[in-house]
Design a protein around this motif. Structure first.
Motif, PDB file in Angstrom:
ATOM      1  N   LEU A 117       9.912  12.013   6.568  1.00  0.00           N
ATOM      2  CA  LEU A 117      10.004  10.570   6.398  1.00  0.00           C
ATOM      3  C   LEU A 117       9.121  10.184   5.216  1.00  0.00           C
ATOM      4  O   LEU A 117       7.900  10.366   5.259  1.00  0.00           O
ATOM      5  CB  LEU A 117       9.542   9.834   7.659  1.00  0.00           C
ATOM      6  CG  LEU A 117       9.492   8.311   7.536  1.00  0.00           C
ATOM      7  CD1 LEU A 117      10.882   7.738   7.284  1.00  0.00           C
ATOM      8  CD2 LEU A 117       8.880   7.713   8.791  1.00  0.00           C
ATOM      9  N   ALA A 118       9.722   9.678   4.151  1.00  0.00           N
ATOM     10  CA  ALA A 118       8.955   9.206   2.997  1.00  0.00           C
ATOM     11  C   ALA A 118       8.459   7.795   3.287  1.00  0.00           C
ATOM     12  O   ALA A 118       9.222   6.932   3.722  1.00  0.00           O
ATOM     13  CB  ALA A 118       9.823   9.218   1.741  1.00  0.00           C
ATOM     14  N   VAL A 119       7.151   7.588   3.069  1.00  0.00           N
ATOM     15  CA  VAL A 119       6.551   6.267   3.243  1.00  0.00           C
ATOM     16  C   VAL A 119       5.767   5.919   1.985  1.00  0.00           C
ATOM     17  O   VAL A 119       5.292   6.798   1.273  1.00  0.00           O
ATOM     18  CB  VAL A 119       5.615   6.203   4.478  1.00  0.00           C
ATOM     19  CG1 VAL A 119       6.382   6.446   5.761  1.00  0.00           C
ATOM     20  CG2 VAL A 119       4.450   7.152   4.348  1.00  0.00           C
ATOM     21  N   LYS A 120       5.654   4.620   1.731  1.00  0.00           N
ATOM     22  CA  LYS A 120       4.906   4.154   0.566  1.00  0.00           C
ATOM     23  C   LYS A 120       3.720   3.329   1.047  1.00  0.00           C
ATOM     24  O   LYS A 120       3.866   2.483   1.933  1.00  0.00           O
ATOM     25  CB  LYS A 120       5.795   3.301  -0.340  1.00  0.00           C
ATOM     26  CG  LYS A 120       5.147   2.927  -1.651  1.00  0.00           C
ATOM     27  CD  LYS A 120       6.175   2.285  -2.567  1.00  0.00           C
ATOM     28  CE  LYS A 120       5.660   2.256  -3.983  1.00  0.00           C
ATOM     29  NZ  LYS A 120       6.703   1.774  -4.898  1.00  0.00           N
ATOM     30  N   VAL A 121       2.546   3.575   0.470  1.00  0.00           N
ATOM     31  CA  VAL A 121       1.343   2.823   0.798  1.00  0.00           C
ATOM     32  C   VAL A 121       1.065   1.877  -0.363  1.00  0.00           C
ATOM     33  O   VAL A 121       0.990   2.308  -1.519  1.00  0.00           O
ATOM     34  CB  VAL A 121       0.129   3.749   1.029  1.00  0.00           C
ATOM     35  CG1 VAL A 121      -1.107   2.931   1.371  1.00  0.00           C
ATOM     36  CG2 VAL A 121       0.434   4.746   2.140  1.00  0.00           C
ATOM     37  N   GLU A 122       0.942   0.602  -0.048  1.00  0.00           N
ATOM     38  CA  GLU A 122       0.687  -0.395  -1.080  1.00  0.00           C
ATOM     39  C   GLU A 122      -0.481  -1.287  -0.697  1.00  0.00           C
ATOM     40  O   GLU A 122      -0.705  -1.555   0.479  1.00  0.00           O
ATOM     41  CB  GLU A 122       1.921  -1.280  -1.289  1.00  0.00           C
ATOM     42  CG  GLU A 122       3.126  -0.541  -1.824  1.00  0.00           C
ATOM     43  CD  GLU A 122       4.324  -1.441  -1.974  1.00  0.00           C
ATOM     44  OE1 GLU A 122       4.945  -1.391  -3.048  1.00  0.00           O
ATOM     45  OE2 GLU A 122       4.630  -2.195  -1.027  1.00  0.00           O
TER      46      GLU A 122
END
Length: 167
Positions: A117-122
Motif C-alpha cells: 500500500l503506497a501512502v504519502k505523508v504531507e
C-alpha cells in the motif's frame, strides 16, 4: 477538552461529532459521540492537542507546560495528534486537511495480501521526505520498539507491505 475536532468527512461535507462527547461505559478508556450515519466513502478524523512540553535546564526534567512558565527553559515542543479512519471503499480519496496527514494513494481495501500500500505523508500539503512510519495490522499487538517500519522517499511516499488482512 483537548479534542480540537472530531468529524466525519465526505465529499458531501462534514458531520461535527465534537459535542457532546461523554466517557464510554465503565472500564473503557474512550469517549462516545452521539449516534451518526457515515456517508459512503467518508473518513472519521480527529485532532487532539496534547499541549506544550518543556525541559527545565536546571534538572533536565520534562514538564507538560509552556516554556513561559519555566525559569530556565531548555528544549520545548508542541504535541498535536491526529487520527484518520477510513470508513469503507473510496474513502482514501477524502482528506482531513490536518497539519500532518498520511494518505493512501490507491484503494487500500483492494490491496491483496502480499501486495504493498503506497501512502504519502504531507505537512501542510507538502511531501515529507525521510519520515519513519511504523505500522501494524490492527490485530496483533506489538511493543513500539518491535513495530515494523518504512521510510518515505523524496516524494513523501512509502510502501507498506500487506502481510494479512486486518482493520
Amino acid at each position: 477538552g483537548k479534542v480540537v475536532s472530531l468529524e466525519v468527512i465526505s465529499a458531501g461535507g462534514k458531520i461535527n461529532l465534537k459535542r457532546p462527547l461523554k466517557p464510554a461505559k465503565a472500564g473503557a478508556v474512550a469517549l462516545e459521540t452521539a449516534p451518526f450515519a457515515a456517508p459512503p466513502a467518508s473518513i472519521l478524523a480527529v485532532a487532539y492537542d496534547n499541549g506544550f512540553w518543556t525541559t527545565d535546564a536546571a534538572d533536565g526534567v520534562e514538564s507538560n507546560t509552556s516554556k513561559s512558565l519555566v525559569a530556565k527553559p531548555g528544549e520545548s515542543w508542541w504535541v498535536p495528534k491526529y487520527g484518520k479512519t477510513l470508513l469503507g471503499p473510496g474513502s482514501y480519496t477524502v482528506s482531513s486537511h490536518a497539519l500532518v496527514e498520511i494518505t493512501p494513494l490507491s484503494e487500500p481495501y483492494a490491496v491483496p495480501v502480499g501486495g504493498d500500500l503506497a501512502v504519502k505523508v504531507e505537512r501542510r500539503g507538502q511531501p515529507l521526505a525521510g519520515v519513519k512510519l511504523t505500522y501494524g495490522d490492527g490485530l496483533e499487538p506489538n511493543p513500539e520498539d518491535k513495530m515494523p517500519s518504512v521510510t518515505t522517499g523524496k516524494d513523501g511516499v512509502a510502501r507498506i507491505p500487506v502481510s494479512r488482512k486486518g482493520p
